[in-house]
Every structure is written in structure tokens, then in C-alpha cells.
Design a protein around this motif. Structure first.
Motif, PDB file in Angstrom:
ATOM      1  N   GLN A  91     -11.152 -51.179  75.263  1.00 16.30           N
ATOM      2  CA  GLN A  91     -10.345 -50.308  74.590  1.00 16.30           C
ATOM      3  C   GLN A  91     -11.096 -49.853  73.442  1.00 16.30           C
ATOM      4  N   VAL A 103      -6.429 -50.267  67.783  1.00 15.83           N
ATOM      5  CA  VAL A 103      -7.186 -50.572  68.854  1.00 15.83           C
ATOM      6  C   VAL A 103      -8.146 -51.845  68.283  1.00 15.83           C
ATOM      7  N   ALA A 146     -12.097 -46.022  72.521  1.00 17.25           N
ATOM      8  CA  ALA A 146     -11.756 -45.384  70.981  1.00 17.25           C
ATOM      9  C   ALA A 146     -13.027 -44.834  70.293  1.00 17.25           C
ATOM     10  N   GLU A 164       0.363 -46.196  69.339  1.00 16.34           N
ATOM     11  CA  GLU A 164      -1.094 -46.176  69.438  1.00 16.34           C
ATOM     12  C   GLU A 164      -1.095 -44.737  70.284  1.00 16.34           C
TER      13      GLU A 164
END
Length: 232
Positions: free
Chosen positions: A101, A93, A105, A67
């Protein structure tokens, strides 16, 4: 795996990475994931894009490192890489299903809807589908008149010496408005009331321009009636 990591030619590493994709559960093999990460660290954008292509988000060994590498490539100079990185990053994600998170994103991806490359804009629209971020529809609606081609064809020479094209295609009809309509339709499935979801009409071969024009009108009519649902 060894060839994907250490073949002396980038074309050989690309071929080995694509061969890895046919392995059962390659994404669970730590050495295979190392090969992907090493491919993503290359200076050759087509090798980077190839490595990203074979990432599967489920059961991935070392997903956090993957990631981070994808996040870094959101600013890559090559659109083949930026577009792929945006979608795979969103998928990883989304797999975590954590609000903070997801919000981070969204903040990183939203500016990419204005990327200079049509392929990237289209892949980012798809990324918001992965994130299930309904409010993205507000921005997507402003992109409905973007009919730019979202297909890239980058020439390269493969390991055998044959001339080939590395293809990146952002949607079924290879245009941004098509990708945007698809994203709006799929995002709208996250609205609880089925009658409030947007159903994209069929786009027919030979009538693409006509059908997409009508679909744009459908989307605008739907949006005016349902936009209040998008921020709930």
C-alpha cells in the motif's frame, strides 16, 4: 455534527466542522466522520478543504472510506484540496505500515511533486516524510532551486458576512525550497547511522534568502556523500 452535515449554507458547515475539531476524539465518532465525508463530497472546494483539515489519522472511524475519498481528491481541480488530500492520504496509508500500500501511494504521489501549484508540491514533499520513503530524496534534490511561494490566500465570506481569507501555507517560510529542505532533513532520520542524517541549519528571520542558499549547498554536499544510503 448536525450543523456540519445539514446547515443550509456552506459557510455554516465549515464553521461547524472547525468546531468539531475541538471535540475530544471526534475522529472516533461515526457521525462526525460522516460529516467529514459529506463535507469532502461537496462541490465547494473550501468546504472540502475544511473537512480534510479536521481528519486525524489515529483512531479514525471508517479510515478506509476516508482514505478512498482522499485518494480521489489527489486530482481535485483546487490546489487547497489537492495539497491537503496528498498529506492526509499519505498519513492514513503510513498508519497501516504495509509495503504494498505504501508502494501504491508512492506511485500516486510522485507525479504530484511536479504539480503546477507550489503549495501542492510542498505538501507532497511532506507526504513522503509521512510515508518514510527515503528514495523520494532523489527527486526532492532536483527541487532545491524552486523558491516559489507556497502560500495560498483564497477570499470567502463567512457565516456572519465578514470577508475572510482561507489560508494554505506549505512551510514555515512559505516557499517550496524551504519545504523541500525540511522534508529531506526529516526523511534522512530514517537512515540508521545518525552521522549520515542531514541536519537542516536554522533559517533566521531577516536572513531567509541567505540561509536557505547556504542550506541548499549543505544539502547537496550531504547528498553526494550519502545518496547510496537512500535505496537500501
Amino acid at each position: 455534527i448536525e450543523l456540519a452535515r445539514k446547515h443550509p449554507k456552506d459557510e455554516g458547515r465549515m464553521a461547524a466542522l472547525y468546531a468539531l475539531r475541538s471535540m475530544t476524539d471526534h475522529q472516533k465518532n461515526p457521525d462526525a466522520v460522516k460529516a467529514i465525508l459529506e463535507g469532502m463530497a461537496s462541490d465547494n472546494p473550501l468546504l472540502v478543504a475544511t473537512a480534510i483539515d479536521i481528519i486525524f489519522q489515529y483512531g479514525l472511524d471508517n479510515p478506509d472510506e476516508v482514505e478512498k475519498a482522499l485518494e480521489k481528491h489527489l486530482a481535485h481541480k483546487d490546489p487547497n484540496v489537492r495539497g491537503r488530500a496528498a498529506l492526509k492520504y499519505a498519513q492514513l496509508v503510513a498508519r497501516k505500515n504495509k509495503k504494498d500500500q505504501t508502494a501504491a501511494a508512492v506511485a500516486k504521489l510522485e507525479p504530484m511533486l511536479a504539480d503546477k501549484d507550489a503549495y501542492v508540491r510542498s505538501e507532497v514533499a511532506d507526504a513522503f516524510v509521512a510515508l518514510r520513503h527515503l528514495p523520494a530524496i532523489h527527486k526532492l534534490m532536483t527541487m532545491l532551486d524552486d523558491s516559489a511561494s507556497n502560500s495560498l490566500s483564497t477570499p470567502y465570506t463567512d457565516l456572519s458576512g465578514s470577508k475572510r481569507n482561507f489560508i494554505s501555507d506549505g512551510s514555515g517560510w512559505s516557499r517550496v525550497d524551504d519545504a523541500v529542505l525540511w522534508a529531506i532533513s526529516n526523511l534522512s532520520r530514517n537512515i540508521k547511522g545518525k552521522e549520515q542524517q542531514f541536519t537542516l541549519r536554522k533559517i533566521n528571520y531577516g536572513k531567509v534568502e541567505e540561509d536557505i542558499t547556504v542550506a541548499r549547498k549543505d544539502a547537496r554536499t550531504w547528498y553526494e556523500a550519502n545518496k547510496a544510503e537512500l535505496d537500501k
